[in-house]
Design a protein around this motif. Structure first.
Motif, PDB file in Angstrom:
ATOM      1  N   GLU A   1      -0.640  -7.846  -4.059  1.00 22.58           N
ATOM      2  CA  GLU A   1      -0.376  -6.413  -3.895  1.00 22.58           C
ATOM      3  C   GLU A   1       1.128  -6.134  -3.987  1.00 22.58           C
ATOM      4  O   GLU A   1       1.555  -5.163  -4.627  1.00 22.58           O
ATOM      5  CB  GLU A   1      -0.916  -5.941  -2.540  1.00 22.58           C
ATOM      6  CG  GLU A   1      -2.402  -6.179  -2.326  1.00 22.58           C
ATOM      7  CD  GLU A   1      -3.243  -5.228  -3.134  1.00 22.58           C
ATOM      8  OE1 GLU A   1      -2.897  -4.028  -3.203  1.00 22.58           O
ATOM      9  OE2 GLU A   1      -4.237  -5.672  -3.717  1.00 22.58           O
TER      10      GLU A   1
ATOM     11  N   ILE B   1       3.029  -3.703  -6.765  1.00 21.36           N
ATOM     12  CA  ILE B   1       3.873  -2.572  -6.357  1.00 21.36           C
ATOM     13  C   ILE B   1       5.339  -2.831  -6.714  1.00 21.36           C
ATOM     14  O   ILE B   1       6.012  -1.985  -7.323  1.00 21.36           O
ATOM     15  CB  ILE B   1       3.728  -2.324  -4.845  1.00 21.36           C
ATOM     16  CG1 ILE B   1       2.287  -1.957  -4.500  1.00 21.36           C
ATOM     17  CG2 ILE B   1       4.675  -1.220  -4.387  1.00 21.36           C
ATOM     18  CD1 ILE B   1       1.985  -1.954  -3.021  1.00 21.36           C
TER      19      ILE B   1
ATOM     20  N   ALA C   1      -2.219  -0.126  -6.782  1.00 24.48           N
ATOM     21  CA  ALA C   1      -2.659  -1.429  -6.285  1.00 24.48           C
ATOM     22  C   ALA C   1      -4.006  -1.318  -5.591  1.00 24.48           C
ATOM     23  O   ALA C   1      -4.880  -2.191  -5.725  1.00 24.48           O
ATOM     24  CB  ALA C   1      -1.612  -2.006  -5.335  1.00 24.48           C
TER      25      ALA C   1
ATOM     26  N   GLY D   1      -2.776  -2.336  -0.105  1.00 18.71           N
ATOM     27  CA  GLY D   1      -1.893  -1.883  -1.179  1.00 18.71           C
ATOM     28  C   GLY D   1      -1.334  -0.497  -0.889  1.00 18.71           C
ATOM     29  O   GLY D   1      -0.132  -0.254  -1.047  1.00 18.71           O
TER      30      GLY D   1
ATOM     31  N   GLY E   1       1.402   2.194  -4.643  1.00 20.04           N
ATOM     32  CA  GLY E   1       0.477   1.602  -3.677  1.00 20.04           C
ATOM     33  C   GLY E   1      -0.958   1.992  -3.954  1.00 20.04           C
ATOM     34  O   GLY E   1      -1.885   1.185  -3.802  1.00 20.04           O
TER      35      GLY E   1
END
Length: 286
Positions: free
Chosen positions: A33, A37, A179, A208, A176
């Motif tokens: 993750e 990001i 993700a 995420g 985020g």
């Protein structure tokens, strides 16, 4: 140092609260993750930012981590330097400053004030402004216009790096979500698996979103603000130089011109009048 302490407090508050609520801390450790990001944020930064802006931004970050900024002692040193320059000009005329302003790095006068000399923007701003007075090519009014123009340009240039970092911070919650969506895609592929497996994958996907928001508001956004504060500190040095030089060019006595520079400093950085008087005496220019 304060940056590192603040980052530790953020982590302690967020992770500590999560653990107190009974959350498994290991679920927050999701390198994939972070890669999604962080990689997307770094890539978008490279896409949208010219190299000439990235270089000074990269140079500023270590200074920030070391606890950079202009200290009250540096402002006192700057005012003492200005006073010495004005006294010299009063005694010998502006032409006596020719060697000092032509090459400040080799000047015995500037060498006495290493904190000022180590700041290339302040040194150049001061020496370039004084050089015009040495040449006798400008009036005080014209000098003020030139200094204002340079100050405006400097502030705009210094704000570009923090602005870029702030925009990157604003993008992190969205990255985020990217993700998290990718995590949901993986979860849907295992939709016929046991509930515990599906629950774990959903939790990973939600991490995420959590990481994107945390990085934005807990780290990158505040870092951009701290970088802007560094730029503001440096700009305040230039404002101090401008006020003092213009006052002296308009006919003020050296001590009055230095006082003009002192008065534009913020109260928490401004040395007292008594401190400056003692500094002038130590410099041998009572």
């Amino acid at each position: 140092m304060l940056v590192m302490i603040g980052a530790a407090v953020v982590l302690l508050g967020v992770v500590g609260g999560f653990v107190l609520e009974g959350g498994p801390v290991l679920i927050l450790l999701q390198p994939a993750e972070l890669l999604i990001i962080g990689g997307a944020a770094a890539g978008s930064l490279l896409i949208g930012t010219p190299l000439k802006v990235l270089r000074p931004l990269a140079a500023r970050l270590p200074q920030l981590l070391r606890g950079g900024g202009v200290s009250p002692a540096t402002y006192q040193e700057l005012l003492t330097l200005l006073y010495e320059i004005f006294v010299s000009a009063k005694k010998n005329g502006f032409i006596g400053l020719d060697q000092d302003v032509s090459d400040p790095q080799a000047s015995p006068l500037f060498a006495k004030y290493p904190a000022v000399l180590s700041n290339p923007h302040a040194t150049a701003f001061l020496s370039d402004s004084l050089r015009l007075l040495v040449d006798g090519s400008v009036t005080p009014g014209q000098l003020e216009e030139l200094m204002d123009a340079e100050l405006e340009t400097h502030c705009e240039e210094a704000a570009r790096g923090p602005g870029v970092l702030a925009r990157t911070a604003d993008s992190l919650p969205g990255l985020g979500i990217v993700a998290a969506v990718l995590g949901v895609v993986i979860t849907m592929q295992a939709i016929d698996g046991p509930p515990s497996e599906i629950g774990h994958k959903v939790a990973v996907a939600l991490v995420g979103t959590f990481l994107g928001i945390l990085l934005c508001y807990g780290f990158v956004g505040p870092l951009a603000s701290a970088l802007q504060a560094l730029a503001d500190d440096e700009a305040r040095m230039l404002h101090c130089i401008k006020a003092a030089v213009l006052a002296f060019a308009s006919g003020s006595a050296p001590i009055v011109a230095a006082e003009f520079g002192r008065r534009v400093l913020f109260s928490y950085d401004r040395p007292s009048g008594a401190e400056m008087e003692a500094a002038f005496k130590r410099a041998g220019t009572p």
